[in-house]
Motif scaffolding. Structure first.
Motif, PDB file in Angstrom:
ATOM      1  N   VAL A 166      -2.466 -10.002  -2.794  1.00 34.20           N
ATOM      2  CA  VAL A 166      -1.855  -8.874  -2.107  1.00 34.20           C
ATOM      3  C   VAL A 166      -1.986  -7.600  -2.926  1.00 34.20           C
ATOM      4  CG1 VAL A 166       0.354  -7.910  -1.347  1.00 34.20           C
ATOM      5  CG2 VAL A 166      -0.293 -10.219  -0.669  1.00 34.20           C
ATOM      6  N   ASP A 167      -1.879  -7.711  -4.231  1.00 31.03           N
ATOM      7  CA  ASP A 167      -2.052  -6.526  -5.075  1.00 31.03           C
ATOM      8  C   ASP A 167      -3.445  -5.934  -4.889  1.00 31.03           C
ATOM      9  OD1 ASP A 167      -1.165  -4.765  -7.402  1.00 31.03           O
ATOM     10  OD2 ASP A 167      -2.986  -5.662  -8.234  1.00 31.03           O
ATOM     11  N   GLY A 168      -4.477  -6.778  -4.875  1.00 31.27           N
ATOM     12  CA  GLY A 168      -5.830  -6.279  -4.667  1.00 31.27           C
ATOM     13  C   GLY A 168      -6.021  -5.675  -3.286  1.00 31.27           C
ATOM     14  N   GLU A 169      -5.470  -6.331  -2.276  1.00 32.55           N
ATOM     15  CA  GLU A 169      -5.580  -5.817  -0.914  1.00 32.55           C
ATOM     16  C   GLU A 169      -4.881  -4.472  -0.774  1.00 32.55           C
ATOM     17  OE1 GLU A 169      -5.444 -10.333   0.972  1.00 32.55           O
ATOM     18  OE2 GLU A 169      -3.643  -9.097   0.880  1.00 32.55           O
ATOM     19  N   ALA A 170      -3.681  -4.382  -1.328  1.00 36.35           N
ATOM     20  CA  ALA A 170      -2.909  -3.144  -1.207  1.00 36.35           C
ATOM     21  C   ALA A 170      -3.614  -1.985  -1.895  1.00 36.35           C
ATOM     22  CB  ALA A 170      -1.517  -3.341  -1.795  1.00 36.35           C
ATOM     23  N   ARG A 171      -4.195  -2.236  -3.040  1.00 36.51           N
ATOM     24  CA  ARG A 171      -4.904  -1.166  -3.748  1.00 36.51           C
ATOM     25  C   ARG A 171      -6.100  -0.671  -2.946  1.00 36.51           C
ATOM     26  NH1 ARG A 171      -3.102  -0.388  -8.849  1.00 36.51           N
ATOM     27  NH2 ARG A 171      -1.703  -1.998  -9.669  1.00 36.51           N
ATOM     28  N   ALA A 195       0.832  -1.200   0.000  1.00 34.28           N
ATOM     29  CA  ALA A 195       0.000   0.000   0.000  1.00 34.28           C
ATOM     30  C   ALA A 195       0.865   1.248   0.000  1.00 34.28           C
ATOM     31  CB  ALA A 195      -0.943  -0.007   1.198  1.00 34.28           C
ATOM     32  N   ALA A 196       1.962   1.228   0.771  1.00 35.12           N
ATOM     33  CA  ALA A 196       2.850   2.391   0.848  1.00 35.12           C
ATOM     34  C   ALA A 196       3.536   2.679  -0.486  1.00 35.12           C
ATOM     35  CB  ALA A 196       3.886   2.181   1.944  1.00 35.12           C
ATOM     36  N   ARG A 197       3.745   1.653  -1.294  1.00 34.03           N
ATOM     37  CA  ARG A 197       4.290   1.901  -2.642  1.00 34.03           C
ATOM     38  C   ARG A 197       3.359   2.819  -3.441  1.00 34.03           C
ATOM     39  NH1 ARG A 197       8.441  -1.673  -3.350  1.00 34.03           N
ATOM     40  NH2 ARG A 197       8.145  -3.768  -2.489  1.00 34.03           N
ATOM     41  N   LEU A 198       2.072   2.689  -3.175  1.00 33.92           N
ATOM     42  CA  LEU A 198       1.067   3.428  -3.940  1.00 33.92           C
ATOM     43  C   LEU A 198       0.768   4.802  -3.361  1.00 33.92           C
ATOM     44  CD1 LEU A 198      -1.406   0.440  -4.449  1.00 33.92           C
ATOM     45  CD2 LEU A 198       0.248   1.307  -6.105  1.00 33.92           C
ATOM     46  N   THR A 199       0.992   4.976  -2.063  1.00 32.51           N
ATOM     47  CA  THR A 199       0.574   6.220  -1.407  1.00 32.51           C
ATOM     48  C   THR A 199       1.731   7.058  -0.902  1.00 32.51           C
ATOM     49  OG1 THR A 199       0.452   5.175   0.788  1.00 32.51           O
ATOM     50  CG2 THR A 199      -1.543   5.120  -0.587  1.00 32.51           C
ATOM     51  N   GLY A 200       2.905   6.456  -0.706  1.00 32.98           N
ATOM     52  CA  GLY A 200       3.925   7.107   0.098  1.00 32.98           C
ATOM     53  C   GLY A 200       3.605   6.931   1.558  1.00 32.98           C
ATOM     54  N   GLY A 201       4.405   7.541   2.417  1.00 33.31           N
ATOM     55  CA  GLY A 201       4.246   7.370   3.851  1.00 33.31           C
ATOM     56  C   GLY A 201       5.232   6.357   4.387  1.00 33.31           C
ATOM     57  N   VAL A 202       5.110   6.036   5.667  1.00 32.16           N
ATOM     58  CA  VAL A 202       6.055   5.142   6.326  1.00 32.16           C
ATOM     59  C   VAL A 202       5.336   3.887   6.810  1.00 32.16           C
ATOM     60  CG1 VAL A 202       7.502   7.076   7.036  1.00 32.16           C
ATOM     61  CG2 VAL A 202       5.771   6.176   8.620  1.00 32.16           C
TER      62      VAL A 202
END
Length: 265
Positions: free
Chosen positions: A244-249, A55-62
């Motif tokens: 995991v890709d679906g969950e992260a999105r 998820a952080a790959r998509l949004t940024g953050g820590v």
């Protein structure tokens, strides 16, 4: 591909710079728990951490280090019967009679205090969106995290969200095909399918502690054994990556929406 902004590997100024770019902190959590003889006890925590990192790959953050914490309850008589027990047993979470190693569950209030304090500390660091990414499905565990999210959110200033298991996941099971596929994708060295009998030998719930979706929703499979479509012996790394890709999105979309809403105020 390197993991995005892992909090524990960052210097203070790097954290401050990332917070300015995307004021989101992800907090993965899951217990050390029995997941059959073929999977590691850290499955829930590892899953939560991977969902948070993607998820952080998509949004940024820590992304904070995962919290190896979780709580459970005694299983009620109806659910025991769904799993092939008589209904008179005392079974705490996944600690079934005869299993070689009990799970590291902790008392509900202790877990709540620990998570509360991590969230409070992140608020002191001025993160606007704090996402608790949960890998465990126990009702009291989820209820505790929901309570903390509600209590620690401050309208117009800080949003604390709960995401992950039972919120974004494509599977609701335990140690079956979905969770096995996840580990085959991201931690294949931890999986030992040889610890299970070769197909088509049945995987009885009470023998292996593997639960398919039908029994989770109250419709156990014939013979109280894992249904063919949920059989962990059919897991694949490709499925694990897709899940995991679906969950992260889904998690990333919630985090972005919360941050956008705070920015509008």
């Amino acid at each position: 591909m390197a993991d995005p902004c892992r909090y524990e590997l960052m210097r203070p100024q790097q954290i401050i710079e990332e917070r300015a770019r995307a004021s989101i902190a992800y907090v993965p959590i899951g217990p050390m728990e029995w997941h059959g003889p073929h999977l590691p006890v850290g499955m829930d925590m590892l899953h939560a951490r991977r969902m948070a990192l993607e998820a952080a790959r998509l949004t940024g953050g820590v992304v904070l280090p995962p919290l190896p914490l979780g709580t459970e309850t005694y299983t009620d008589a109806e659910r025991l019967r769904h799993r092939g027990f008589t209904g008179d047993e005392q079974v705490y979470g996944m600690d079934y009679p005869g299993f070689s190693l009990p799970s590291l569950y902790i008392e509900e209030s202790a877990m709540g205090v620990a998570v509360h304090e991590v969230v409070r500390a992140l608020k002191r660091q001025a993160f606007k969106v704090i996402v608790i990414v949960n890998g465990h499905g126990a009702p009291n565990h989820r209820a505790t995290l929901l309570r903390i999210a509600a209590e620690q959110s401050e309208p117009g200033r800080v949003a604390v969200l709960l995401a992950g298991y039972f919120y974004d996941t494509n599977y609701r099971e335990h140690a079956a095909i979905g969770e096995t596929s996840f580990l085959l994708a991201f931690h294949p060295e931890t999986v030992d399918l040889a610890a299970l009998p070769a197909p088509p030998a049945p995987l009885r719930y009470v023998t292996y502690g593997i639960l398919d979706r039908p029994t989770i929703v109250g419709e156990p499979s014939p013979g109280f054994a894992v249904a063919a479509e949920s059989d962990p012996r059919h897991g694949t790394a490709d499925r694990g990556r897709r899940d995991v890709d679906g969950e992260a999105r889904s998690i990333a979309a919630k985090a972005k929406a919360a941050l956008a809403e705070l920015s509008r105020r």
